[in-house]
Design a protein around this motif. Structure first.
Motif, PDB file in Angstrom:
ATOM      1  N   ILE B 221     -78.043  43.886   6.913  1.00  0.00           N
ATOM      2  CA  ILE B 221     -79.042  42.991   7.531  1.00  0.00           C
ATOM      3  C   ILE B 221     -78.537  41.546   7.619  1.00  0.00           C
ATOM      4  O   ILE B 221     -79.061  40.748   8.376  1.00  0.00           O
ATOM      5  CB  ILE B 221     -80.398  43.011   6.781  1.00  0.00           C
ATOM      6  N   PHE B 222     -77.512  41.221   6.797  1.00  0.00           N
ATOM      7  CA  PHE B 222     -77.055  39.825   6.756  1.00  0.00           C
ATOM      8  C   PHE B 222     -76.192  39.504   7.984  1.00  0.00           C
ATOM      9  O   PHE B 222     -75.280  40.264   8.334  1.00  0.00           O
ATOM     10  CB  PHE B 222     -76.238  39.557   5.486  1.00  0.00           C
ATOM     11  N   SER B 223     -76.486  38.407   8.615  1.00  0.00           N
ATOM     12  CA  SER B 223     -75.644  37.911   9.692  1.00  0.00           C
ATOM     13  C   SER B 223     -75.619  36.386   9.584  1.00  0.00           C
ATOM     14  O   SER B 223     -76.535  35.772   9.002  1.00  0.00           O
ATOM     15  CB  SER B 223     -76.198  38.337  11.055  1.00  0.00           C
ATOM     16  N   GLU B 224     -74.586  35.798  10.107  1.00  0.00           N
ATOM     17  CA  GLU B 224     -74.468  34.335  10.034  1.00  0.00           C
ATOM     18  C   GLU B 224     -75.635  33.674  10.758  1.00  0.00           C
ATOM     19  O   GLU B 224     -76.160  32.644  10.326  1.00  0.00           O
ATOM     20  CB  GLU B 224     -73.122  33.905  10.635  1.00  0.00           C
ATOM     21  N   GLU B 225     -76.080  34.285  11.860  1.00  0.00           N
ATOM     22  CA  GLU B 225     -77.178  33.707  12.654  1.00  0.00           C
ATOM     23  C   GLU B 225     -78.480  33.732  11.844  1.00  0.00           C
ATOM     24  O   GLU B 225     -79.234  32.759  11.814  1.00  0.00           O
ATOM     25  CB  GLU B 225     -77.381  34.513  13.957  1.00  0.00           C
ATOM     26  N   LEU B 226     -78.735  34.886  11.201  1.00  0.00           N
ATOM     27  CA  LEU B 226     -79.978  35.031  10.429  1.00  0.00           C
ATOM     28  C   LEU B 226     -80.029  33.994   9.298  1.00  0.00           C
ATOM     29  O   LEU B 226     -81.050  33.322   9.093  1.00  0.00           O
ATOM     30  CB  LEU B 226     -80.055  36.449   9.843  1.00  0.00           C
ATOM     31  N   ILE B 227     -78.925  33.856   8.582  1.00  0.00           N
ATOM     32  CA  ILE B 227     -78.897  32.922   7.447  1.00  0.00           C
ATOM     33  C   ILE B 227     -79.081  31.479   7.940  1.00  0.00           C
ATOM     34  O   ILE B 227     -79.825  30.700   7.349  1.00  0.00           O
ATOM     35  CB  ILE B 227     -77.572  33.082   6.661  1.00  0.00           C
ATOM     36  N   GLU B 228     -78.425  31.163   9.048  1.00  0.00           N
ATOM     37  CA  GLU B 228     -78.563  29.811   9.598  1.00  0.00           C
ATOM     38  C   GLU B 228     -80.011  29.555  10.022  1.00  0.00           C
ATOM     39  O   GLU B 228     -80.570  28.482   9.781  1.00  0.00           O
ATOM     40  CB  GLU B 228     -77.624  29.635  10.787  1.00  0.00           C
ATOM     41  N   ASP B 229     -80.609  30.567  10.590  1.00  0.00           N
ATOM     42  CA  ASP B 229     -81.990  30.427  11.061  1.00  0.00           C
ATOM     43  C   ASP B 229     -82.960  30.237   9.888  1.00  0.00           C
ATOM     44  O   ASP B 229     -83.879  29.425   9.946  1.00  0.00           O
ATOM     45  CB  ASP B 229     -82.347  31.686  11.867  1.00  0.00           C
ATOM     46  N   ILE B 230     -82.738  30.998   8.813  1.00  0.00           N
ATOM     47  CA  ILE B 230     -83.689  30.949   7.690  1.00  0.00           C
ATOM     48  C   ILE B 230     -83.406  29.769   6.756  1.00  0.00           C
ATOM     49  O   ILE B 230     -84.319  29.043   6.361  1.00  0.00           O
ATOM     50  CB  ILE B 230     -83.644  32.281   6.893  1.00  0.00           C
ATOM     51  N   TYR B 231     -82.155  29.586   6.395  1.00  0.00           N
ATOM     52  CA  TYR B 231     -81.824  28.558   5.401  1.00  0.00           C
ATOM     53  C   TYR B 231     -81.410  27.221   6.037  1.00  0.00           C
ATOM     54  O   TYR B 231     -81.297  26.212   5.343  1.00  0.00           O
ATOM     55  CB  TYR B 231     -80.682  29.044   4.498  1.00  0.00           C
ATOM     56  N   GLY B 232     -81.115  27.235   7.323  1.00  0.00           N
ATOM     57  CA  GLY B 232     -80.682  25.998   7.973  1.00  0.00           C
ATOM     58  C   GLY B 232     -79.284  25.593   7.560  1.00  0.00           C
ATOM     59  O   GLY B 232     -78.959  24.406   7.535  1.00  0.00           O
ATOM     60  N   VAL B 233     -78.469  26.571   7.207  1.00  0.00           N
ATOM     61  CA  VAL B 233     -77.097  26.285   6.768  1.00  0.00           C
ATOM     62  C   VAL B 233     -76.137  27.199   7.533  1.00  0.00           C
ATOM     63  O   VAL B 233     -76.397  28.410   7.657  1.00  0.00           O
ATOM     64  CB  VAL B 233     -76.947  26.550   5.242  1.00  0.00           C
ATOM     65  N   ARG B 234     -75.055  26.604   8.033  1.00  0.00           N
ATOM     66  CA  ARG B 234     -74.048  27.437   8.707  1.00  0.00           C
ATOM     67  C   ARG B 234     -73.189  28.112   7.642  1.00  0.00           C
ATOM     68  O   ARG B 234     -72.785  27.466   6.674  1.00  0.00           O
ATOM     69  CB  ARG B 234     -73.170  26.575   9.604  1.00  0.00           C
ATOM     70  N   THR B 235     -72.953  29.387   7.826  1.00  0.00           N
ATOM     71  CA  THR B 235     -72.153  30.128   6.843  1.00  0.00           C
ATOM     72  C   THR B 235     -71.125  30.993   7.560  1.00  0.00           C
ATOM     73  O   THR B 235     -71.193  31.178   8.780  1.00  0.00           O
ATOM     74  CB  THR B 235     -73.054  31.068   6.005  1.00  0.00           C
ATOM     75  N   LYS B 236     -70.201  31.475   6.753  1.00  0.00           N
ATOM     76  CA  LYS B 236     -69.248  32.439   7.283  1.00  0.00           C
ATOM     77  C   LYS B 236     -69.311  33.663   6.381  1.00  0.00           C
ATOM     78  O   LYS B 236     -69.287  33.540   5.144  1.00  0.00           O
ATOM     79  CB  LYS B 236     -67.842  31.824   7.259  1.00  0.00           C
ATOM     80  N   ILE B 237     -69.468  34.824   6.984  1.00  0.00           N
ATOM     81  CA  ILE B 237     -69.507  36.052   6.188  1.00  0.00           C
ATOM     82  C   ILE B 237     -68.095  36.637   6.140  1.00  0.00           C
ATOM     83  O   ILE B 237     -67.455  36.853   7.169  1.00  0.00           O
ATOM     84  CB  ILE B 237     -70.516  37.056   6.777  1.00  0.00           C
ATOM     85  N   ILE B 238     -67.626  36.837   4.922  1.00  0.00           N
ATOM     86  CA  ILE B 238     -66.267  37.350   4.725  1.00  0.00           C
ATOM     87  C   ILE B 238     -66.349  38.699   4.016  1.00  0.00           C
ATOM     88  O   ILE B 238     -67.132  38.851   3.057  1.00  0.00           O
ATOM     89  CB  ILE B 238     -65.446  36.360   3.849  1.00  0.00           C
ATOM     90  N   ARG B 239     -65.553  39.623   4.463  1.00  0.00           N
ATOM     91  CA  ARG B 239     -65.490  40.923   3.782  1.00  0.00           C
ATOM     92  C   ARG B 239     -64.129  41.040   3.120  1.00  0.00           C
ATOM     93  O   ARG B 239     -63.099  40.796   3.751  1.00  0.00           O
ATOM     94  CB  ARG B 239     -65.717  42.061   4.780  1.00  0.00           C
ATOM     95  N   HIS B 240     -64.162  41.373   1.832  1.00  0.00           N
ATOM     96  CA  HIS B 240     -62.906  41.453   1.089  1.00  0.00           C
ATOM     97  C   HIS B 240     -62.989  42.618   0.113  1.00  0.00           C
ATOM     98  O   HIS B 240     -63.895  42.671  -0.734  1.00  0.00           O
ATOM     99  CB  HIS B 240     -62.685  40.127   0.322  1.00  0.00           C
ATOM    100  N   GLU B 241     -62.043  43.540   0.260  1.00  0.00           N
ATOM    101  CA  GLU B 241     -61.978  44.744  -0.594  1.00  0.00           C
ATOM    102  C   GLU B 241     -63.336  45.441  -0.692  1.00  0.00           C
ATOM    103  O   GLU B 241     -63.836  45.740  -1.783  1.00  0.00           O
ATOM    104  CB  GLU B 241     -61.450  44.367  -1.993  1.00  0.00           C
ATOM    105  N   GLY B 242     -63.951  45.602   0.441  1.00  0.00           N
ATOM    106  CA  GLY B 242     -65.215  46.338   0.510  1.00  0.00           C
ATOM    107  C   GLY B 242     -66.443  45.542   0.108  1.00  0.00           C
ATOM    108  O   GLY B 242     -67.559  46.063   0.140  1.00  0.00           O
ATOM    109  N   GLU B 243     -66.260  44.299  -0.291  1.00  0.00           N
ATOM    110  CA  GLU B 243     -67.419  43.487  -0.692  1.00  0.00           C
ATOM    111  C   GLU B 243     -67.678  42.397   0.328  1.00  0.00           C
ATOM    112  O   GLU B 243     -66.759  41.962   1.045  1.00  0.00           O
ATOM    113  CB  GLU B 243     -67.183  42.863  -2.064  1.00  0.00           C
TER     114      GLU B 243
END
Lengths: 358, 252
Positions: B221-243
């Motif tokens: 459910i997590f996306s950079e757009e959703l987080i920016e919309d809800i928290y008002g913060v730009r983020t980058k989602i990184i996937r590393h070793e399955g996490e």
């Protein structure tokens, strides 16, 4: 032995130690009660005293002990239990170390109610003897009136606690307001009274155990016994409440009902003492904190501990009141304040472990 | 296990929860996420029966929460509020033993003391069993509160920001512990602020915004757009070793 068993054993030893303190307190109360029977303007030796409980003994001594000292000592025990346990319960349900019938203004409200019944309803009659300045002719009316007015103070406290929180500052301010209000109302009653009534009421407000006899004692016991059983029955719930309202609720405690019932019953217990003996200050505040320092704040031990220590404190103060400037007998309310106030300051200054302000 | 249907609640006429519908499965570990004031704590209180919904229903095992007595509810559901202090000193043992309150009719029995001792050993709190709770570190206190919740033998544990004010090590220890409880079959619902901690330990997520569910489900459910919309913060989602990790880049 498994680690779990070790922990259980450690805890059992920990609680047994508290149990031993209770036995010591019971012994101290018993010793003071015996001293209370023996000491006074006319001292009775212990041998004479014990012979009274057999078939022997002088009639004069029997009269002094059975008619004057025994009801007085028992009044001290019952009143000490009522005031101390009420203090413990008020401190617990308000989560406030400054809770007590006196600091919250409940004693003054009850005193006003009793004065109101004596003067307005004519529930008391006047004697010229200073020891019996007011004889309570109708103790039921006096107790009911004292209870009614103490409930008014109690609801005032609950109202402030509900809307502004039961912080030490709020409770003390409410206590000051309630005390001032009921002192003013008592003064107004006194203003309306004639000279003899005025003197009687002023004397009456001094806490004095000589005012009651066997009848008053019986009424007190009938009222206080179920109240004390209720308090002890809820000791676990009071422990839960100390962790906060939300925690207590999540532990299955009906906090609204518990708090309201506890405050009403603590007011009733205070009213029964004040209506018969006048204002006896500091017992409900100092004794719980003294006991907390020795056996901790677990209500399972604190309630019986405060009951025993309260009884011992009252009987001890009354012995001093009767012997300090013998043959004159001081009202015990003066002694509890004179001894209780510096004791409380000492607890405040050294306040580590017991009364911790937050 | 727990079913919310159209739950609404307002404080003094100000709506805080605006019609939430959701079901929590047995043994799930759900993170309740959302910015400050989004209604997380209020929702937990509504589920636990501390507050009553003004519209909608909360059902626990098919029964309306309102029809369950406080004592009965305490056997079913434990609640760990935000960091708390006792007014008067209490030992760790007594604090955990208090969790047995819903089962005690007159005085704690042998079983209650045994269960308490077992939980203390399991949580590694046995060495401080007779210490004053108020003198422990924040992490230890939080462990004690969770231990108390477990002493209630509940099927559901609700926690309001269990990692607030804790250092990194204790944050991980507490969430690891809650994950183990969920694996053992207890339904865990925790209001959490740290998205990365939630992503690491929780299996389900509910994101609240202004009293409404904005997203619910697994980590997808997590996306950079959703987080920016809800928290008002730009983020980058990184996937590393399955996490999955969420890195704030810059404020909006």
């Amino acid at each position: 032995m498994s680690r779990e068993n070790e922990i259980e054993k450690q805890y059992a030893r920990f609680t047994e130690r508290k149990g031993r303190y209770l036995w010591l307190a019971a012994l101290a109360t018993l010793l003071l009660a015996v001293l209370g029977l023996a000491l006074g303007p006319s001292s009775i030796s212990l041998r004479d005293l014990f012979s009274l409980f057999g078939s022997g003994g002088e009639e004069l001594h029997r009269g002094i002990v059975m008619q004057i000292r025994l009801p007085r000592v028992l009044a001290g025990i019952v009143s000490g239990i009522a005031l101390s346990v009420s203090g413990v319960v008020m401190q617990s349900v308000l989560r406030n170390p400054l809770g007590s019938p006196f600091t919250l203004g409940i004693s003054n409200a009850a005193a006003f109610g009793a004065a109101f019944a004596v003067i307005i309803f004519g529930a008391g009659s006047m004697n010229s003897s200073s020891n019996d300045a007011v004889l309570i002719a109708n103790p039921y009316v006096v107790t009911l009136s004292a209870f009614f007015w103490s409930l008014i103070a109690c609801f005032l406290i609950l109202l402030v606690a509900r809307h502004r929180g039961a912080t030490p500052e709020n409770m003390i301010l409410t206590g000051i307001i309630a005390s001032s209000l009921f002192t003013a109302l008592t003064a107004a009653i006194q203003y309306l009274a004639d000279d003899v009534q005025l003197a009687a009421i002023v004397f009456w407000t001094f806490g004095d155990l000589s005012k009651g006899g066997w009848r008053e004692l019986m009424i007190q016991v009938i009222i206080l016994l179920p109240v004390m059983i209720y308090f002890y029955r809820n000791r676990w719930n009071y422990n839960a409440l100390d962790a906060g309202d939300e925690t207590a609720r999540s532990l299955g405690v009906n906090i609204g009902r518990l708090r309201l019932t506890a405050m009403i019953l603590a007011s009733l217990a205070t009213a029964t003492v004040v209506s018969f003996y006048g204002i006896i200050a500091f017992v409900g505040l100092v004794v719980p904190h003294m006991v907390r320092r020795v056996i901790g704040s677990d209500e399972r031990f604190l309630i019986p501990g405060a009951a025993l220590a309260g009884a011992a404190f009252m009987v001890g103060c009354d012995i001093v009141a009767r012997t300090l400037i013998s043959p004159m007998v001081l009202p015990v309310g003066i002694l509890t304040s004179v001894i209780g106030a510096p004791l409380f300051i000492l607890l405040l200054v050294k306040g580590k472990g017991g009364a911790q302000w937050k | 296990m727990i079913t919310l249907s159209g739950v609404q609640f307002a404080y003094n006429g100000f709506p805080v929860i605006k019609g939430i519908t959701h079901s929590f499965a047995k043994g799930s570990f759900t993170a309740l996420l959302g910015p400050n004031g989004s209604g997380k704590s209020t929702l937990l209180r509504l589920i636990n029966g501390i507050l009553t919904p003004q519209a909608g229903t909360v059902e626990v095992k098919g029964r309306s929460a309102g029809s369950i007595s406080a004592r009965e509810m305490a056997r079913e559901m434990a609640y760990v509020p935000q960091m708390q202090y006792n007014t008067f000193p209490a030992t760790v043992f007594d604090t955990v033993l208090l969790g047995r309150n819903p089962y005690i009719s007159w005085s704690p029995g042998k079983d209650d003391r045994r269960i308490t001792a077992e939980i203390l050993v399991r949580f590694g709190l046995d060495d401080i069993a007779l210490k004053d709770l108020n003198k422990l570190s924040g992490g230890q206190r939080q462990q004690v509160f969770i231990a108390r919740a477990l002493a209630q033998q509940p099927s559901v544990i609700l926690l309001d920001e269990p990692t607030a004010n804790l250092d990194l090590r204790h944050q991980h220890e507490i969430l690891l512990l809650l994950g183990e409880l969920a694996t053992g079959g207890i339904t865990v619902l925790a209001a959490i602020h740290d998205l990365n901690l939630a992503l690491k330990y929780c299996s389900e997520f509910i994101i609240l915004d202004d009293g409404q569910v904005r997203a619910e489900g697994g980590s997808e459910i997590f996306s950079e757009e959703l987080i920016e919309d809800i928290y008002g913060v730009r983020t980058k989602i990184i996937r590393h070793e399955g996490e999955m990790f969420i890195l704030p880049t810059e404020p909006l």
